[in-house]
Design a protein around this motif. Sequence first.
Motif: not given
Length: 113
Positions: A101-110
């Motif tokens: 149950d670990s998450w990364g900080r994310g990466t933006q896709v536009t």
Amino acid sequence: QVQLVESGGGLVQPGGSLRLSCVASGIDASLQTMQWYRQAPGKQRDWVAFISPSGNTYYEDSVKGRFTISRDNANNIVFLQMNNLKPEDTAVYYCKSAPTDSWGRGTQVTVSS
């Protein structure tokens, strides 16, 4: 300490492609169910795809046939290949491991012309 780091996002035109990567540390990702989620502005975070330890893959209906989740067990990396991108795919994409149950900080896709 478990750490997931996403990369590969960016700005792409409709119909284009991107490959997201999620590098895991502190866990053996091959023993985890690795998942991708996304969150569009003003919306809840939604599940996109996952890959089980045995390699089974599952996709949300709107990305079936366009997105492919895969893993490089030797390097503890999970990928999300995204083809034929649409403006509605615009979101921050997150990597998640289970059952840790670990998450990364994310990466933006536009996706925009």
